[in-house]
Design a protein around this motif. Sequence first.
Motif, PDB file in Angstrom:
ATOM      1  N   ALA A 242       0.846  -1.208   0.000  1.00  0.00           N
ATOM      2  CA  ALA A 242       0.000   0.000   0.000  1.00  0.00           C
ATOM      3  C   ALA A 242       0.882   1.260   0.000  1.00  0.00           C
ATOM      4  CB  ALA A 242      -0.930  -0.007   1.205  1.00  0.00           C
ATOM      5  N   PHE A 243       2.024   1.166   0.698  1.00  0.00           N
ATOM      6  CA  PHE A 243       2.912   2.324   0.735  1.00  0.00           C
ATOM      7  C   PHE A 243       3.582   2.551  -0.625  1.00  0.00           C
ATOM      8  CE2 PHE A 243       2.588   1.473   5.328  1.00  0.00           C
ATOM      9  CZ  PHE A 243       2.291   2.747   5.780  1.00  0.00           C
ATOM     10  N   GLN A 244       3.867   1.448  -1.344  1.00  0.00           N
ATOM     11  CA  GLN A 244       4.474   1.581  -2.677  1.00  0.00           C
ATOM     12  C   GLN A 244       3.475   2.170  -3.668  1.00  0.00           C
ATOM     13  OE1 GLN A 244       5.617  -2.546  -3.191  1.00  0.00           O
ATOM     14  NE2 GLN A 244       7.769  -2.035  -2.898  1.00  0.00           N
ATOM     15  N   ILE A 245       2.199   1.731  -3.545  1.00  0.00           N
ATOM     16  CA  ILE A 245       1.170   2.260  -4.462  1.00  0.00           C
ATOM     17  C   ILE A 245       0.984   3.756  -4.187  1.00  0.00           C
ATOM     18  CG2 ILE A 245      -1.241   2.050  -5.215  1.00  0.00           C
ATOM     19  CD1 ILE A 245      -1.004  -0.881  -3.941  1.00  0.00           C
ATOM     20  N   LEU A 246       1.002   4.096  -2.903  1.00  0.00           N
ATOM     21  CA  LEU A 246       0.883   5.510  -2.536  1.00  0.00           C
ATOM     22  C   LEU A 246       1.998   6.323  -3.203  1.00  0.00           C
ATOM     23  CD1 LEU A 246      -0.485   7.759  -0.779  1.00  0.00           C
ATOM     24  CD2 LEU A 246       1.104   7.140   1.048  1.00  0.00           C
ATOM     25  N   ALA A 247       3.214   5.791  -3.179  1.00  0.00           N
ATOM     26  CA  ALA A 247       4.348   6.503  -3.785  1.00  0.00           C
ATOM     27  C   ALA A 247       4.127   6.656  -5.296  1.00  0.00           C
ATOM     28  CB  ALA A 247       5.648   5.756  -3.506  1.00  0.00           C
TER      29      ALA A 247
ATOM     30  N   ALA B  28       3.586  10.133  -7.413  1.00  0.00           N
ATOM     31  CA  ALA B  28       4.420  10.482  -8.571  1.00  0.00           C
ATOM     32  C   ALA B  28       3.528  10.932  -9.731  1.00  0.00           C
ATOM     33  CB  ALA B  28       5.289   9.307  -8.975  1.00  0.00           C
ATOM     34  N   LEU B  29       2.399  10.235  -9.924  1.00  0.00           N
ATOM     35  CA  LEU B  29       1.470  10.632 -10.995  1.00  0.00           C
ATOM     36  C   LEU B  29       0.878  12.007 -10.703  1.00  0.00           C
ATOM     37  CD1 LEU B  29      -0.405   7.250 -11.684  1.00  0.00           C
ATOM     38  CD2 LEU B  29       1.215   8.408 -13.204  1.00  0.00           C
ATOM     39  N   GLU B  30       0.571  12.239  -9.426  1.00  0.00           N
ATOM     40  CA  GLU B  30       0.025  13.551  -9.041  1.00  0.00           C
ATOM     41  C   GLU B  30       1.036  14.665  -9.317  1.00  0.00           C
ATOM     42  OE1 GLU B  30      -1.134  12.413  -5.049  1.00  0.00           O
ATOM     43  OE2 GLU B  30      -3.228  12.872  -5.488  1.00  0.00           O
ATOM     44  N   ALA B  31       2.299  14.348  -9.057  1.00  0.00           N
ATOM     45  CA  ALA B  31       3.351  15.348  -9.298  1.00  0.00           C
ATOM     46  C   ALA B  31       3.419  15.718 -10.781  1.00  0.00           C
ATOM     47  CB  ALA B  31       4.701  14.830  -8.815  1.00  0.00           C
ATOM     48  N   GLU B  32       2.959  14.766 -11.654  1.00  0.00           N
ATOM     49  CA  GLU B  32       2.916  15.067 -13.099  1.00  0.00           C
ATOM     50  C   GLU B  32       1.637  15.797 -13.484  1.00  0.00           C
ATOM     51  OE1 GLU B  32       3.127  11.282 -15.061  1.00  0.00           O
ATOM     52  OE2 GLU B  32       5.088  10.821 -14.181  1.00  0.00           O
ATOM     53  N   GLY B  33       0.807  16.097 -12.491  1.00  0.00           N
ATOM     54  CA  GLY B  33      -0.423  16.841 -12.757  1.00  0.00           C
ATOM     55  C   GLY B  33      -1.670  15.968 -12.906  1.00  0.00           C
ATOM     56  N   ARG B  34      -1.548  14.666 -12.699  1.00  0.00           N
ATOM     57  CA  ARG B  34      -2.707  13.772 -12.831  1.00  0.00           C
ATOM     58  C   ARG B  34      -3.600  13.843 -11.594  1.00  0.00           C
ATOM     59  NH1 ARG B  34      -2.089   8.969 -15.559  1.00  0.00           N
ATOM     60  NH2 ARG B  34      -4.195   8.584 -14.786  1.00  0.00           N
ATOM     61  N   SER B  35      -4.915  13.680 -11.814  1.00  0.00           N
ATOM     62  CA  SER B  35      -5.831  13.640 -10.670  1.00  0.00           C
ATOM     63  C   SER B  35      -5.979  12.180 -10.221  1.00  0.00           C
ATOM     64  CB  SER B  35      -7.184  14.221 -11.101  1.00  0.00           C
ATOM     65  OG  SER B  35      -8.230  13.571 -10.421  1.00  0.00           O
ATOM     66  N   ILE B  36      -5.690  11.937  -8.951  1.00  0.00           N
ATOM     67  CA  ILE B  36      -5.750  10.574  -8.416  1.00  0.00           C
ATOM     68  C   ILE B  36      -6.693  10.543  -7.210  1.00  0.00           C
ATOM     69  CG2 ILE B  36      -4.410   8.679  -7.361  1.00  0.00           C
ATOM     70  CD1 ILE B  36      -3.476   9.263 -10.241  1.00  0.00           C
TER      71      ILE B  36
ATOM     72  N   ARG C 124      -3.491  -0.783 -13.945  1.00  0.00           N
ATOM     73  CA  ARG C 124      -4.161  -0.057 -15.033  1.00  0.00           C
ATOM     74  C   ARG C 124      -5.217   0.895 -14.500  1.00  0.00           C
ATOM     75  NH1 ARG C 124      -5.693  -4.068 -19.823  1.00  0.00           N
ATOM     76  NH2 ARG C 124      -6.757  -2.157 -20.481  1.00  0.00           N
ATOM     77  N   MET C 125      -5.877   0.490 -13.418  1.00  0.00           N
ATOM     78  CA  MET C 125      -6.896   1.382 -12.845  1.00  0.00           C
ATOM     79  C   MET C 125      -6.246   2.677 -12.348  1.00  0.00           C
ATOM     80  SD  MET C 125      -9.848   0.318 -10.170  1.00  0.00           S
ATOM     81  CE  MET C 125      -8.966   0.540  -8.648  1.00  0.00           C
ATOM     82  N   LEU C 126      -5.033   2.544 -11.818  1.00  0.00           N
ATOM     83  CA  LEU C 126      -4.312   3.738 -11.370  1.00  0.00           C
ATOM     84  C   LEU C 126      -3.899   4.583 -12.576  1.00  0.00           C
ATOM     85  CD1 LEU C 126      -2.846   5.474  -9.239  1.00  0.00           C
ATOM     86  CD2 LEU C 126      -0.911   3.903  -9.401  1.00  0.00           C
ATOM     87  N   ASN C 127      -3.272   3.932 -13.554  1.00  0.00           N
ATOM     88  CA  ASN C 127      -2.723   4.685 -14.685  1.00  0.00           C
ATOM     89  C   ASN C 127      -3.792   5.218 -15.636  1.00  0.00           C
ATOM     90  OD1 ASN C 127       0.187   4.643 -14.341  1.00  0.00           O
ATOM     91  ND2 ASN C 127      -0.078   2.426 -14.422  1.00  0.00           N
TER      92      ASN C 127
ATOM     93  N   ALA D  87      -6.382   4.869  -7.130  1.00  0.00           N
ATOM     94  CA  ALA D  87      -5.324   4.062  -6.507  1.00  0.00           C
ATOM     95  C   ALA D  87      -5.958   3.049  -5.563  1.00  0.00           C
ATOM     96  CB  ALA D  87      -4.349   4.960  -5.751  1.00  0.00           C
ATOM     97  N   ALA D  88      -5.624   1.788  -5.777  1.00  0.00           N
ATOM     98  CA  ALA D  88      -6.130   0.709  -4.915  1.00  0.00           C
ATOM     99  C   ALA D  88      -5.054  -0.358  -4.844  1.00  0.00           C
ATOM    100  CB  ALA D  88      -7.411   0.112  -5.506  1.00  0.00           C
ATOM    101  N   ALA D  89      -5.188  -1.266  -3.894  1.00  0.00           N
ATOM    102  CA  ALA D  89      -4.208  -2.345  -3.766  1.00  0.00           C
ATOM    103  C   ALA D  89      -4.726  -3.586  -4.482  1.00  0.00           C
ATOM    104  CB  ALA D  89      -3.960  -2.654  -2.298  1.00  0.00           C
ATOM    105  N   ALA D  90      -3.822  -4.281  -5.171  1.00  0.00           N
ATOM    106  CA  ALA D  90      -4.193  -5.577  -5.758  1.00  0.00           C
ATOM    107  C   ALA D  90      -4.442  -6.554  -4.622  1.00  0.00           C
ATOM    108  CB  ALA D  90      -3.061  -6.084  -6.648  1.00  0.00           C
TER     109      ALA D  90
END
Length: 391
Positions: free
Chosen positions: A18-23, A27-35, A343-346, A351-354
């Motif tokens: 969960a901590f890795q997914i958060l990271a 990172a996607l948010e830092a690129e301007g993506r809405s998560i 894929r759901m994240l990208n 963001a969710a855990a597998a």
Amino acid sequence: MFEQAIASRMGLLHTESAFQILAKARALEAEGRSIIHMEIGQPDFKTPQNIIEAAYKAMNDGYTGYTPTPGLPESRKAIADYAAAHKGIVTSPEEIVIVPGGKPVMFYTMLMLVEPGDEVICPNPSFPIYESCINFAGGKAVSLPLTSKNDFRLDVDYFRNLITPKTKLVIINNPSNPTGGVFEKEDIEAVAEILKDRPDIFIMSDEIYDRLVFDGNVVSIAKYPEFKDRTIILDGFSKTYSMTGWRLGYGIMHKELAAHMEMLMVNSNSCATAFNQIAAIEALTGPQDMVEVMKNAFKERRDWLVAALNEIPGVNCCLPKGAFYVFPDISSFGISSDEFADRMLNEAGVAAAAGTAFGAYGEGYIRLSYATSLDNIKAAVERISGFTKKL
Ligand code: PLP
């Protein structure tokens, strides 16, 4: 660079993904993506103000030094009283060890009980750190599968067949992370019945979500007199009082076991934070209305989320009775849990855990934490619905 230098035992530890997914999400948010964040298991509420003020006052009153290793006597007493009131367990301060969060109780339990070759029966899927700690201690995790077919409850026959002469410890997590499922009273009684002739088997009962049960209550196996002395209860303040960052938890166990946990504490932490231990007394003995407010909010979100997920063709979600997670079955889409979550994240920004982040039996599921606002949950479901249409 240091590969050769690192002790081989470090290879036995695993992380909490969960901590890795958060990271990744950050990172996607830092690129301007809405998560929309549904990966992490922490309440989205502020710690109740009375607890914050108690910590602040305690700091001003001088509770800024070391405390006795197992905790301040008055805090241990408050925990013992709380266990009597809320869990129905008669205990005493010398059976309480206060530690920095719930996690150290699992680490210390494995270190003090598990010998190389010992078997530990561990629900699967379950909190990934259990297995990591079992491995670190040289033990073998034996999976007790949990499936949505029976609402993630105990499969009694399966459990019975897992017991061998090497079984040393059984882990119960009630309500469960990641499934939100509950072992009902009859499940706990079935465990007790099966283990009654094996007094050499210990139980670690992780009760960190036991105030977050929406229908009825959960029963601790330690409530049964013949199990009290061989159960280590793990509990803490993170989830019930929204205090994840305070790092405050405790174990309840026979005083002989407590002495060993104290030894592990003195060798690693010395003690839990002094002023937090005073704030803990306020948490346990002060007004409990915020616990109810949070629980009611979680229940409202759960009801909405489960109904909405089940409207999405191909998604199957049972109604969890506790904690703040749903664990929908997404196997009908024909891709792995990992790929689905990735894929759901990208592609959809959720963001969710597998499910497999919690063990092999989590394949076919994802874990969504609803410790976020109803507005976020509604937006997430819309995104998930759009995403699944493209699969
Ligand atoms: N046990 C379970 C089942 C959990 O889900 C967690 C945290 O997510 C913990 C224990 C650890 O709690 P803490 O943050 O207090 O260490």
